[in-house]
Design a protein around this motif. Sequence first.
Motif, PDB file in Angstrom:
ATOM      1  N   HIS A   1       0.856  -1.171   0.000  1.00  0.00           N
ATOM      2  CA  HIS A   1       0.000   0.000   0.000  1.00  0.00           C
ATOM      3  C   HIS A   1       0.899   1.231   0.000  1.00  0.00           C
ATOM      4  O   HIS A   1       1.702   1.424   0.912  1.00  0.00           O
ATOM      5  CB  HIS A   1      -0.906   0.018   1.231  1.00  0.00           C
TER       6      HIS A   1
ATOM      7  N   ARG B   1      -2.945   5.547  -0.563  1.00  0.00           N
ATOM      8  CA  ARG B   1      -4.232   4.907  -0.832  1.00  0.00           C
ATOM      9  C   ARG B   1      -4.178   4.009  -2.073  1.00  0.00           C
ATOM     10  O   ARG B   1      -5.213   3.582  -2.565  1.00  0.00           O
ATOM     11  CB  ARG B   1      -5.302   5.977  -1.010  1.00  0.00           C
TER      12      ARG B   1
ATOM     13  N   LEU C   1      -3.111   0.502  -3.914  1.00  0.00           N
ATOM     14  CA  LEU C   1      -2.718  -0.890  -3.775  1.00  0.00           C
ATOM     15  C   LEU C   1      -1.885  -1.268  -4.992  1.00  0.00           C
ATOM     16  O   LEU C   1      -2.356  -1.178  -6.134  1.00  0.00           O
ATOM     17  CB  LEU C   1      -3.949  -1.795  -3.687  1.00  0.00           C
TER      18      LEU C   1
END
Length: 215
Positions: free
Chosen positions: A187, A190, A192
């Motif tokens: 991460h 914000r 991924l």
Amino acid sequence: FRGSDLAFANLEFPLGERGQVRAGRTPEFFHDAALIPALRRAGVTVLSLATNHMMDCGPEGLARTLEACAREGIHAVGAGPDLAAARRPARFEIRGLRVCILAYAQSVGDAARKDAPGVAPLDSELIEEVLRRWRPETDLLVVSAHWGSMYIDYPPPRVLETAKRLSAAGANVVLGHHPHVLQGAAHLGRTLVLYSLGDAVFNSRAGDFRASVGS
């Protein structure tokens, strides 16, 4: 994948035939025409064509692949008859979310240009420009990245740096592939980042082969 709202896959090779493979490219690296209908039956809805092999059968192979995807209702991203088409995203509204998917590849000589077919190049400044364009109109911004080094368990520094830039530009999800092995996930704020998804299916006509480390 048929039960999913959206199913993504990376298509490593173009549709083609042995006689179409360009000189200097691996002669076995092309897909049969039956593959695209099979992917559709499996539930795939978005297909990245941004790979280092997509131009192995030249412009004809790319055109054939794009036509097959369109015929089967699969959204193809990351390659096209010119740079504008290669950069064009696939856009959806799913359960009230606006989803935008883009695809890019490390490319040596296969990048699309304003007047020539090819893949969308993995150029950070180019990608940042596109992400800024679509960020205000998107709830979930997904970037497919064909990057990294083959058969290495960890992403190299250049990939880590690119991932940071994609995150800063507003990507929500980064889907990495090309190394042919699974790598880690992270991460970044914000965002991924899946550095390498590995291979779901790899059906090479070359038969048994020994993998060696490559860049």
